[in-house]
Design a protein around this motif. Structure first.
Motif, PDB file in Angstrom:
ATOM      1  N   ALA A   1       0.826  -1.167   0.014  1.00 48.50           N
ATOM      2  CA  ALA A   1      -0.188  -0.017   0.013  1.00 48.50           C
ATOM      3  C   ALA A   1       0.685   1.089   0.170  1.00 48.50           C
ATOM      4  O   ALA A   1       0.655   2.145   0.907  1.00 48.50           O
ATOM      5  N   ASP A   2       1.903   1.209  -0.746  1.00 50.99           N
ATOM      6  CA  ASP A   2       2.943   1.926  -1.128  1.00 50.99           C
ATOM      7  C   ASP A   2       4.354   1.614  -1.409  1.00 50.99           C
ATOM      8  O   ASP A   2       5.101   1.926  -2.101  1.00 50.99           O
ATOM      9  N   CYS A   3       4.435   0.714  -0.434  1.00 50.86           N
ATOM     10  CA  CYS A   3       5.904   0.070  -0.623  1.00 50.86           C
ATOM     11  C   CYS A   3       5.943  -0.812  -2.114  1.00 50.86           C
ATOM     12  O   CYS A   3       5.013  -0.615  -2.841  1.00 50.86           O
TER      13      CYS A   3
ATOM     14  N   LEU B   1       3.201   3.933 -12.317  1.00 49.90           N
ATOM     15  CA  LEU B   1       2.106   4.336 -11.629  1.00 49.90           C
ATOM     16  C   LEU B   1       2.673   4.671 -10.051  1.00 49.90           C
ATOM     17  O   LEU B   1       3.204   3.733  -9.793  1.00 49.90           O
ATOM     18  N   CYS B   2       2.226   5.781  -9.649  1.00 44.85           N
ATOM     19  CA  CYS B   2       2.459   6.090  -8.332  1.00 44.85           C
ATOM     20  C   CYS B   2       1.182   5.881  -7.479  1.00 44.85           C
ATOM     21  O   CYS B   2       0.102   6.318  -7.809  1.00 44.85           O
ATOM     22  N   THR B   3       1.413   5.078  -6.266  1.00 48.89           N
ATOM     23  CA  THR B   3       0.328   4.981  -5.611  1.00 48.89           C
ATOM     24  C   THR B   3      -0.404   5.945  -5.166  1.00 48.89           C
ATOM     25  O   THR B   3      -1.794   5.956  -4.959  1.00 48.89           O
ATOM     26  N   ASN B   4       0.250   6.891  -4.631  1.00 47.20           N
ATOM     27  CA  ASN B   4      -0.401   7.896  -3.942  1.00 47.20           C
ATOM     28  C   ASN B   4      -0.933   8.896  -4.955  1.00 47.20           C
ATOM     29  O   ASN B   4      -2.180   9.357  -4.728  1.00 47.20           O
TER      30      ASN B   4
ATOM     31  N   LEU C   1      -7.407   4.458  -7.772  1.00 43.07           N
ATOM     32  CA  LEU C   1      -7.417   3.046  -8.313  1.00 43.07           C
ATOM     33  C   LEU C   1      -6.539   2.174  -7.275  1.00 43.07           C
ATOM     34  O   LEU C   1      -6.897   1.053  -7.142  1.00 43.07           O
ATOM     35  N   LEU C   2      -5.380   2.797  -6.525  1.00 46.89           N
ATOM     36  CA  LEU C   2      -4.734   1.945  -5.900  1.00 46.89           C
ATOM     37  C   LEU C   2      -4.752   2.515  -4.328  1.00 46.89           C
ATOM     38  O   LEU C   2      -4.855   3.638  -4.151  1.00 46.89           O
ATOM     39  N   TRP C   3      -4.333   1.419  -3.230  1.00 47.34           N
ATOM     40  CA  TRP C   3      -4.224   1.880  -2.036  1.00 47.34           C
ATOM     41  C   TRP C   3      -3.003   2.687  -1.886  1.00 47.34           C
ATOM     42  O   TRP C   3      -1.958   1.972  -2.400  1.00 47.34           O
ATOM     43  N   SER C   4      -2.991   3.549  -0.848  1.00 46.05           N
ATOM     44  CA  SER C   4      -1.643   4.361  -0.717  1.00 46.05           C
ATOM     45  C   SER C   4      -1.953   4.510   0.698  1.00 46.05           C
ATOM     46  O   SER C   4      -2.891   5.550   1.215  1.00 46.05           O
TER      47      SER C   4
ATOM     48  N   ALA D   1       4.432   1.414  -6.954  1.00 45.83           N
ATOM     49  CA  ALA D   1       4.739   1.916  -5.395  1.00 45.83           C
ATOM     50  C   ALA D   1       4.459   3.507  -5.346  1.00 45.83           C
ATOM     51  O   ALA D   1       4.134   4.225  -6.320  1.00 45.83           O
ATOM     52  N   ILE D   2       4.872   4.131  -4.112  1.00 41.82           N
ATOM     53  CA  ILE D   2       4.817   5.579  -3.906  1.00 41.82           C
ATOM     54  C   ILE D   2       6.014   5.949  -4.898  1.00 41.82           C
ATOM     55  O   ILE D   2       7.094   5.467  -4.587  1.00 41.82           O
TER      56      ILE D   2
END
Length: 276
Positions: A129-131, A247-250, A255-258, A184-185
């Motif tokens: 979730a960012d890692c 793709l950056c999660t933040n 779309l993605l968990w951050s 990832a972030i």
């Protein structure tokens, strides 16, 4: 939602969406996927595709989420085996005897941040979730690996340790590994304090100026993906065999968990990979 990527495809958008790398999708003997936050059964702050059993979500909802994404992405639910992550660097080799561990069977070992296998009938599962997720495919020996690289795992070179373990157990030649890094972030959003940045600056055999960027306020921006890319190259993986997610999660938190975007009120995504 405006999805744009040159490295990954968003599949089954109208049903149970999942991401897949263009480069890994070309390898005919594996199946892989990366979940999103959409299409699941979870409620509240976990809405809707949460893959973690340990964050307070209803376990029945999480199990249903796994069944849904397995149907969508073509995995056998019974084949799943999950990591037990705590930001360390232990690499566990799993076989069909481990099917279900961490999913519908209890964890039987703690502190597992990477999984590898050379057996069919077992699907590797790791959490994010960012890692940074790291995907490994030995295209000659037909072995695979997944690793969770948070900042601690990154500076402790978990990527290198996966390569070494695959070499030791499966006879992998690092030059035959196809790898993918992320989502990832990204460096646009990953701000850290000086003590954290100093851990990255201690990687003196790498080009730290390409992944540590000082700011005027005493903070630093860190490029986790580039750090892991350089570590894999040092471990013998060919530069041309490594794909970085764009793709950056933040930035893509619809779309993605951050963890950062939600201030910790979130679900968790999973990476999946199996030998066909």
């Amino acid at each position: 939602m405006n999805f744009k990527s040159n490295t990954m495809k968003l599949n089954n958008i109208s049903d149970i969406p999942y991401l897949a790398y263009n480069t890994l999708s070309e390898i005919d003997f594996i199946n892989h996927a990366f979940s999103t936050r959409l299409g699941g059964a979870s409620q509240g702050e976990f809405t809707s595709m949460n893959m973690a059993f340990n964050r307070g979500d209803n376990p029945e909802s999480v199990t249903e989420n796994y069944k849904r994404i397995c149907r969508s992405a073509g995995f056998e639910f019974e084949s799943l085996v999950a990591s037990a992550q705590d930001h360390n660097t232990y690499v566990r080799a799993v076989t069909t005897a481990d099917r279900g561990v961490g999913i519908y069977k209890p964890r039987d070992i703690e502190s597992v941040d990477a999984l590898i296998t050379n057996q069919k009938g077992v699907t590797l599962v790791t959490y994010y979730a960012d890692c940074t997720p790291l995907f490994f495919v030995d295209t000659e020996k037909k072995a695979i690996g997944l690793a969770h690289a948070g900042w601690r795992g990154t500076v402790a070179r978990i990527g290198e340790k996966v390569v070494k373990k695959m070499t030791e157990l499966y006879g992998t030649n690092p030059a035959n590994i196809t790898a993918a890094i992320g989502p990832a972030i990204s460096v646009c959003c990953y701000e850290v304090d000086k003590p954290c940045a100093e851990k990255f600056m201690e990687l003196t055999d790498l080009q730290t100026e390409k992944f540590v960027f000082p700011k005027a306020d005493g903070k630093y921006m860190i490029d986790l993906l580039e750090t892991n890319r350089q570590i894999l190259i040092k471990a013998g993986v060919k530069q041309e065999n490594i794909t970085l997610s764009d793709l950056c999660t933040n930035c893509s938190s619809e779309l993605l968990w951050s963890h950062r975007a939600t201030k910790g009120h979130r679900g968790t995504m999973s990476a999946f990979m199996a030998l066909k």
